[in-house]
Design an enzyme around this catalytic site. Structure first.
Site: not given
Lengths: 563, 92
Positions: A191, A488
């Site tokens: 994160h 992606c």
């Protein structure tokens, strides 16, 4: 604090070079015991007064910050300050104190009741429940005389040092104050890394020795080299000054291409309608990844057909006439959905997730495809659909047939599992396109958990083995008659790695919209033969670090833009 | 006991910003003010200066609420607070 210079290594996950004092993220607050009694020697009156003083102190601090803030931030701080001194909250805590409960446990329990009540109201009020719990933590920290949890408050810019950051920390992270991130844990896909890249902050993760950094200590953070240096000297000051003088990136004009005119459409990864509008405004040439699970997260039940049609339609509306690649539900592992995922799996990353949930919970995917088809019919976007976690050509064939039954013309597979990269030719014989999800492809190729800091060096998309699997995928696509291959994952957002991916034969790159300008600017400085030559350098390197440094050395434009 | 009804004018309802503005004004008033949904008894009325009580009230746009206060100047205070409730603060 010694004056000796010391450099230690982590993994650079977001470029940039800065010098600033360190502030450490405080330890998470330990909850007080349920109904703990007032300490001996203190009276009910003195305990009530202690709580009132702590609440007043927190309210005053928040008020002072509100006065210094503007706009929405000011409104939020003002409301939070009022919560800290709220009479109803104080009264219910005082009641508990008069029953013999200590101030810490009393305010904890009283705020819990309020937060539960707000949570039950749902929607906007449920979000405010988090504000009540934040205020509660601040009051308990004040009672204990420790620093309030969360990102430290400071008037001066600083380097934030933490174990790892949580998604919730993004909301309170002010990029004007936090100049760089250094964590002892976390990896390139953690994160912290995602937050840093989306805010454009230099960041070094998995720097185990950073736990020794103290508040106020001046450090040099190099997000390119992945190093942190204490007591920075002339050399580091010059590097930081050069970064500060970096040329501003030209805005992305909506036409991704190399210097020789070879077209590389640059698309955006989005999670919903508002996100899609922002991506379109940033010049994205389409959507390379619509993460549909974002419409489902936090839900106990599957969203209705109409709800799904509206959510997907909002994205299609922002890209009329352009490509939007919809990824069907990617539930499981770090994104559990209660109605699809089995929380008791011993190893969720290798469990029933992504496309695999269709076997365990049939119907959800079929209904999702129907909703996508209806939303596509109502809008002008060119809608492509792909399934996550495809492992075999047979799965790709099943998914393509299911999409065709729903009336969706273009169906593809994500390549995240190494077997899919190896058999890309067979997969593309049975569907229309593939998209490489480099985050999971790296984790599975290297057998290294994305969230484990100790494995950060393995969990790097620059690993030559991962690049070989990208090459296997494009080779498979060429054998299947030149079907399109996109990327992606986070790899597409790294401008130097983007050059390598194009050199390996990838057709389109999809990324966070904030990376579009940087990737475009660097792609325009090289031609296709150069990209192919750099791709070969990276494939032949002995390590991720070597691949990265060999390629970066050939791209002088990176320094010009401070990338 | 002075009493006055008001219709919530903020389109988002009595939520964060409107609630904060109202709670602050109620807290500064020289008399204690309570708030309740129309039709609820005065005993169930909540402290109007408590932002948490206001948010828990669940008053949406168009909801009628009852303000009550006692003492000198109560009428004027209630009038002033009713005007705040009836204003749409999100259009400012």
């Amino acid at each position: 604090m010694s004056t000796e210079q010391h450099t230690f290594h982590g993994v650079g996950v977001s470029a940039g070079r800065v010098i600033a004092p360190v502030l450490r993220m405080p330890q998470p607050l330990q909850a007080p015991a349920d109904g703990a009694p007032i300490e001996a020697g203190r009276s009910v009156e003195s305990e009530a007064q202690r709580l009132a003083d702590a609440a007043a102190q927190v309210a005053a601090g928040l008020k002072a910050r509100a006065a210094a803030a503007t706009g929405d931030a000011q409104a939020v701080l003002k409301a939070t300050a009022l919560m800290a001194s709220d009479k109803t909250l104080q009264k219910s805590a005082a009641k508990l104190i008069s029953g013999g409960t200590c101030a810490e446990s009393a305010i904890w329990e009283a705020a819990d009741a309020v937060a539960t009540q707000l949570g039950a109201l749902g929607g906007y009020m449920a979000e405010r429940a988090a504000d009540v719990l934040d205020v509660r933590s601040r009051i308990v920290a004040a009672l204990r005389g420790v620093q309030a949890p969360g990102i430290p408050d400071s008037d001066e810019p600083f380097v934030l040092a933490a174990v790892d950051l949580a998604p919730a920390d993004t909301a309170t992270l002010d990029p004007a104050k936090v100049l760089a991130l250094v964590t002892s844990d976390g990896g390139p896909q953690s994160h912290t890394a995602i937050i840093a890249r989306s805010l454009g902050l230099p960041a070094v993760v998995a720097a185990a020795q950073s736990t020794a950094l103290a508040d106020g200590q001046l450090v040099y953070v190099d997000g390119v080299a992945g190093t942190v240096t204490t007591n920075p000297g002339t050399e580091q000051r010059q590097l930081a000054a050069a970064y500060a003088r970096r040329e501003e990136l030209p805005e992305f004009d909506g036409g991704g291409r190399l210097a020789d005119g070879h077209l590389v459409p640059l698309l955006a990864n989005v999670g919903g309608g508002a996100d899609a509008q922002a991506a379109a405004a940033a010049g994205a040439q389409g959507v390379g990844l619509l993460r549909t699970e974002f419409c489902f997260l936090g839900r106990d039940a599957e969203p209705s057909h109409d709800e799904q049609v509206a959510a997907y339609g909002a994205v299609f509306a922002a890209f009329a006439g352009k490509k939007v690649v919809v990824r069907t539900l990617d539930a499981g592992a770090d994104k559990p959905l209660p109605f699809l995922t089995d929380a008791s799996e011993p190893n969720p990353a290798l469990g029933v997730r992504g496309y695999r949930t269709d076997k365990a919970s049939p119907g959800v995917l079929e209904r999702q495809l129907a909703a996508i088809a209806q939303a596509a019919a109502e809008h002008q976007a060119q809608v492509w659909t792909m399934a996550p976690m495809i492992s075999t050509p047979a799965e790709a064939a099943d998914f393509a047939a299911m999409a065709a039954r729903a009336g969706l013309a273009t169906a593809g597979a994500m390549i995240e599992v190494p077997s899919a990269a190896v058999l890309a030719g067979g997969i593309l014989a049975r569907c229309d396109f593939v998209s490489l999800g480099t985050n999971d492809l790296t984790q599975y190729t290297m057998a290294a958990d994305r969230q484990l800091g100790a494995l950060a060096a393995l969990n790097d998309p620059w690993q030559p083995a991962v690049l070989h699997l990208v090459k296997a995928s494009t080779a498979g696509a060429a054998a299947a008659g030149g079907k399109p291959v996109g990327v992606c994952g986070e790899a597409a957002a790294d401008p130097a790695l983007a050059v390598v991916l194009v050199g390996l034969g990838v057709d389109t790159l999809s990324m966070n919209k904030r990376a579009l300008a940087a990737v475009s600017a660097v792609l325009r400085t090289i031609d296709l033969p150069t990209a192919q030559r750099l791709a070969t350098l990276a494939l032949d390197a002995e390590s991720a670090a070597e691949a990265r440094s060999l390629v970066r050395a050939q791209l002088p434009q990176l320094d010009r833009f401070g990338l | 006991m002075a009493e006055r009804t008001a219709i919530i004018g903020s389109r988002v309802g009595l939520h964060a910003r409107p609630a904060a503005i109202f709670a602050e004004a109620a807290g500064e008033a020289p008399v204690e003010v309570t708030i309740a949904l129309e039709g609820e008894s005065a005993e169930d009325a909540l402290d109007a200066s408590s932002i948490l009580s206001l948010m828990g009230l669940g008053a949406e746009y168009g909801t009628t609420v009852v303000l009550r206060a006692e003492g000198e100047g109560a009428e004027a205070v209630l009038h002033q607070l009713a005007v705040i409730l009836e204003t749409d603060h999100d259009t400012e």
